[in-house]
Design an enzyme around this catalytic site. Structure first.
Site, mmCIF file in Angstrom:
data_model
loop_
_atom_site.group_PDB
_atom_site.id
_atom_site.type_symbol
_atom_site.label_atom_id
_atom_site.label_comp_id
_atom_site.label_asym_id
_atom_site.label_seq_id
_atom_site.Cartn_x
_atom_site.Cartn_y
_atom_site.Cartn_z
ATOM 1 N N CYS A 38 -2.336 -17.985 -12.935
ATOM 2 C CA CYS A 38 -1.105 -17.264 -12.612
ATOM 3 C C CYS A 38 0.035 -17.674 -13.548
ATOM 4 O O CYS A 38 0.272 -18.857 -13.750
ATOM 5 C CB CYS A 38 -0.701 -17.528 -11.167
ATOM 6 S SG CYS A 38 0.719 -16.525 -10.707
ATOM 7 N N CYS A 42 5.686 -20.931 -9.016
ATOM 8 C CA CYS A 42 5.962 -21.351 -7.635
ATOM 9 C C CYS A 42 5.511 -22.815 -7.476
ATOM 10 O O CYS A 42 4.322 -23.117 -7.635
ATOM 11 C CB CYS A 42 5.206 -20.465 -6.643
ATOM 12 S SG CYS A 42 5.444 -18.698 -6.948
ATOM 13 N N CYS A 87 2.409 -24.144 -5.340
ATOM 14 C CA CYS A 87 1.129 -23.458 -5.472
ATOM 15 C C CYS A 87 0.269 -24.068 -6.574
ATOM 16 O O CYS A 87 0.712 -24.201 -7.722
ATOM 17 C CB CYS A 87 1.403 -21.982 -5.764
ATOM 18 S SG CYS A 87 -0.110 -21.035 -5.990
ATOM 19 N N CYS A 95 -7.747 -11.171 5.387
ATOM 20 C CA CYS A 95 -6.615 -11.217 4.449
ATOM 21 C C CYS A 95 -7.139 -11.484 3.039
ATOM 22 O O CYS A 95 -7.676 -12.564 2.772
ATOM 23 C CB CYS A 95 -5.662 -12.331 4.824
ATOM 24 S SG CYS A 95 -5.176 -12.268 6.550
ATOM 25 N N CYS A 111 -5.335 -7.064 5.436
ATOM 26 C CA CYS A 111 -4.042 -7.442 4.862
ATOM 27 C C CYS A 111 -4.289 -7.836 3.402
ATOM 28 O O CYS A 111 -5.323 -8.427 3.082
ATOM 29 C CB CYS A 111 -3.467 -8.625 5.631
ATOM 30 S SG CYS A 111 -1.894 -9.199 4.977
ATOM 31 N N CYS A 144 4.169 -8.302 6.143
ATOM 32 C CA CYS A 144 3.881 -9.620 6.710
ATOM 33 C C CYS A 144 4.609 -10.615 5.814
ATOM 34 O O CYS A 144 4.417 -10.597 4.597
ATOM 35 C CB CYS A 144 2.378 -9.868 6.667
ATOM 36 S SG CYS A 144 1.898 -11.580 6.954
ATOM 37 N N ARG A 149 2.302 -16.731 13.246
ATOM 38 C CA ARG A 149 1.007 -17.298 12.867
ATOM 39 C C ARG A 149 1.159 -18.741 12.396
ATOM 40 O O ARG A 149 1.973 -19.030 11.526
ATOM 41 C CB ARG A 149 0.380 -16.448 11.746
ATOM 42 C CG ARG A 149 -1.028 -16.909 11.348
ATOM 43 C CD ARG A 149 -1.708 -15.870 10.463
ATOM 44 N NE ARG A 149 -1.394 -14.560 10.973
ATOM 45 C CZ ARG A 149 -0.521 -13.714 10.413
ATOM 46 N NH1 ARG A 149 0.056 -14.014 9.279
ATOM 47 N NH2 ARG A 149 -0.257 -12.557 10.979
HETATM 48 S S1 SF4 Z 1 2.260 -18.197 -5.099
HETATM 49 FE FE1 SF4 Z 1 0.867 -18.973 -6.686
HETATM 50 S S2 SF4 Z 1 -0.488 -17.268 -7.162
HETATM 51 FE FE2 SF4 Z 1 1.294 -16.416 -6.071
HETATM 52 S S3 SF4 Z 1 2.777 -15.834 -7.664
HETATM 53 FE FE3 SF4 Z 1 3.302 -17.913 -7.071
HETATM 54 S S4 SF4 Z 1 2.157 -19.226 -8.504
HETATM 55 FE FE4 SF4 Z 1 1.236 -17.182 -8.618
#
Ligand code: SF4
Length: 360
Positions: free
Chosen positions: A66, A70, A73, A110, A142, A202, A272
């Site tokens: 990705c 974030c 993550c 999901c 989802c 959600c 949840r």
């Molecule tokens: S949460 Fe993780 S997978 Fe989703 S956009 Fe952010 S870095 Fe990428």
């Protein structure tokens, strides 16, 4: 002393949230009694969902790679966590996952993809998979695929997608400390696109990322303002290699207070208990069923969680019932996951022999 809790519960039954001051009291006050607070949150939970628990199974259909940053993550470009990366699973694998989830009694399947958001071509591919699942299995679907425009959302709505997940994660003011490659407004726009296309949005939060209680209150009220009907509450799983690790705030009681707050501010929403249920709530896990009416089984995006059998046992032991789906209601839930009987955790069946003391 119990009047405050009774008032909070009764107001929630009328869909009136606590004041901001009361919300902060729920999270932080020393004089909060946990059981009356959970009972107050239980009143609207019981009114709208009875004692049923909706079970969700997550399929991490595309892992890693990705470009976003974030901080929580392990799939982000900033993370150094060792991760088995893979592109989108093929349709057969995703369909097999949906079948397993339906047979295990899940209410919803999901499908989650890493990435900033899908192209139109990828969206059409996903729409075909959603359509196939909806034709074959009686289970809600989802999708969590990052940022979406209305054009994408309409394609998915036409395929019969039930829900689109995109978490706000935290308050708007705290968001830049968590992610810089997209904005809070981008996230809110994605939820609006889903709603406008007729897909249920959600959206929830991740607790334990260094936020203040005021941030949690802010996001609780923002989700209410956006009329989000499904709110996953994640408790940050500290994954070594991620830039944002747990801030140490997540004692089991704190987690329960957060769940109670989310229920009292959003009385009609499906609340949840999401990632971190097992590790952060620990021995108090079953108490989370009083404010929350939904959970995941078998783990999260990149971490394992409690299996179906263990989770169903907890639900039943606490006096709640698995909501299921039309297939599991007709056939019963697969395997012996609801079998009763005596059970010990740890080493089972070991007989403790009393020592025989011989008379002198
Ligand atoms: S949460 Fe993780 S997978 Fe989703 S956009 Fe952010 S870095 Fe990428």
């Amino acid at each position: 002393m119990f009047e405050t809790y009774a008032r909070l519960g009764e107001r929630a039954l009328r869909d009136e949230p606590p004041s901001e001051q009361e919300a902060l009291w729920i999270l932080d006050a020393d004089d909060v009694e946990l059981l009356p607070l959970l009972h107050a949150a239980f009143l609207p939970r019981r009114e709208h969902f009875g004692r049923r628990v909706m079970v969700h199974v997550l399929d991490n259909a595309q892992n890693g790679l990705c470009p976003e940053d974030c901080g929580y993550c392990s799939q982000s470009k900033r993370s150094e966590a060792p991760l088995r990366k893979y592109p989108l699973k093929n349709e057969d694998e995703i369909l097999a996952g949906a079948e397993r989830a339906a047979r295990a009694g899940a209410t919803r399947y999901c499908i989650v993809l890493s990435g900033r958001g899908p192209t139109l071509a990828r969206t059409r591919e996903l729409a075909a998979i959603v359509r196939r699942i909806k034709e074959r299995y009686p289970i809600g679907v989802c999708l969590s695929v990052g940022l979406l425009e209305e054009e994408h959302a309409r394609i998915l709505a036409d395929a019969g997608l039930d829900r689109l997940n995109h978490n706000l994660n935290t308050s708007e003011s705290h968001y830049p400390e968590i992610c810089t490659t997209h904005t809070y407004a981008d996230r809110v726009r994605t939820l609006a696109a889903a709603k406008k296309s007729g897909i249920e949005p959600c959206s929830g939060l991740i607790v334990g990322m260094g936020e203040r209680s005021t941030d949690l209150v802010e996001v609780a009220f923002r989700l209410r303002e956006l009329e989000v009907p499904s709110i996953p509450v994640n408790f940050l799983i500290p994954i070594a290699g991620n830039p944002v690790l747990s801030d140490g705030s997540l004692a089991p009681e704190r987690c329960l207070r957060v769940l109670a707050l989310m229920r009292l501010v959003n009385p009609r929403a499906e609340i949840r208990i999401a990632a971190g249920r097992e590790g952060h709530l620990r021995s108090l896990g079953a108490l989370s069923l009083w404010p929350a009416n939904s959970l995941f089984v078998e783990g999260y995006l990149t971490t394992r969680g409690d299996a179906v059998a263990e989770t169903y046992r907890m639900i039943r032991d606490a006096g709640f019932e698995v909501d299921g789906n039309p297939l599991s209601r007709a056939e019963g839930i697969a395997g012996d996951v609801l079998a009763g009987g005596y059970r010990l955790t740890g080493r089972e069946g070991e007989i403790l022999r009393p020592e025989v003391v011989r008379p002198a």
